[in-house]
Design an enzyme around this catalytic site. Sequence first.
Site, PDB file in Angstrom:
ATOM      1  N   HIS A 146      85.373  62.002 104.207  1.00  0.00           N
ATOM      2  CA  HIS A 146      86.501  61.600 105.047  1.00  0.00           C
ATOM      3  C   HIS A 146      86.083  61.337 106.491  1.00  0.00           C
ATOM      4  CE1 HIS A 146      90.653  60.817 105.592  1.00  0.00           C
ATOM      5  NE2 HIS A 146      91.101  61.644 104.657  1.00  0.00           N
ATOM      6  N   ARG A 147      84.849  61.678 106.841  1.00  0.00           N
ATOM      7  CA  ARG A 147      84.374  61.398 108.197  1.00  0.00           C
ATOM      8  C   ARG A 147      84.051  59.922 108.397  1.00  0.00           C
ATOM      9  NH1 ARG A 147      79.436  65.500 108.430  1.00  0.00           N
ATOM     10  NH2 ARG A 147      79.169  64.471 106.396  1.00  0.00           N
TER      11      ARG A 147
END
Length: 479
Positions: A450-451
């Site tokens: 998700h980064r």
Amino acid sequence: MTTVERTQVFLLPDLGEGLSEAEIVEWRVAVGDVVTVDQSVVEVETAKAVVDVPCPYAGRVVTLHGAAGEVRPVGQPLITIAPLDGGDEPAGHATYREEERAGSGNVLIGYGTGHGSATRRRRRPRLVLAPEPTDAGPAGVAGPTDAGPTGVPGPSGVPGPTGGAGAVAGGVPAGATASGDPTRSSTALVISPIVRRLARERGIDLGTVRGTGPGGVIRRADVEAVLTAPAARLAAVPDPHVGPAPSTDGDVIIPLTGVRKAIADKLSRSRREIPEVTIWVDVDATGLLETRAAINAATPDAPVSILALLARICLSGLRRFPQLNSRVDTEAQRIVQSAGVHLGIAAQTDRGLLVPVLRDAQRLTTAELAAELTATTAAARAGSLPPARLTGGTFTLNNYGVFGVDGSTPIINHPEAALLGVGRIVDKPWVVDGQLAVRKVTQLSLTFDHRVCDGGVAGGFLRHVADCVERPALLIAAV
């Protein structure tokens, strides 16, 4: 200058990313043998693969540093080579002197490219009967006490010369029964301290194990075969070097070593560092199967697998959503988006789960992808891939449907940013043009970091993949 002063010591070379040691599997040469530049001298096993190591020096073997089964650290002596006298130069080696002066011309992480002379003299290793449970073993064989609890050689680093009353003569172990069955002998034929330690940890009497190695040598696989036998029940065998032993209730203690340890470390790091999210969708794969059948009917000599078509679809998706072809550099606090797609293919092997990599897969045609996938997965299962082929991936495709499961939430192959999983393809009721029909249905799952992106990018990639699976003609439009 004396011969001793002129000897050259070849150190165990750098074996690739994060690999600091290797276990000696088998020596290809013996003391006294003549070797040429880049001749393979030893087979070693790392946490990544089993590889042959070539020697960059030519001459006569003086010392082999370590026995089969020993673990050698990178940078420690592996083999010592002495130059040949003029009269010792072997026939057919007119270029020997030139090679000796030039050395290996290879620039390597650790390995050359040559395979040596096919006619070189091969000497069968001298084996020694190792009585159990003596830790030190007979003269010339480094026992567990010499190697230490982790299998790393002790201060001496080099076993002494083999020999003694237990030496093998003519390939038949001294003291063996007339039947030649080593399992009926009062002693076990063992040359690896790792095998001895493994047997001691699991409470196995090596005198009852049938060896499948040369001359009846007991290998690690032989001990592991006993462990996996249905009737195997292990007794407690305390040992100060290895910690807790198997319990009397039949618990099996399996040390985390080799490939299994590398897998555990990498997956644990992935879970610690990557905030991963998994999304999934069910898709109608009937059109994909029909497309594959049409391709293979047109080119029967070069069949294309479903995995190859899925790889092609992934490459199309990564061209549209390059954020998923990335890694996070935590030290520099930046996201690195790769120019090429180095596609990892999860492959289950006898040595554990490996992820061989197809570098610059975006440059391959669908037929080339199919051929590379077939060759690469076969080499991974055979353990013949070099370490460089098992690192450097940027995106992984995992076909867990071969295990008969529908879905999964797989762990990302660190330091990659995403992984596409494919479940089994099964007949299911599906609505087509308002009518209920039986279709070939599978589940696709995308696990992403998700980064590197948010749900919109991840969802867009997965939807593109799903659409191409359901309507493969979209691949042509996306090119």
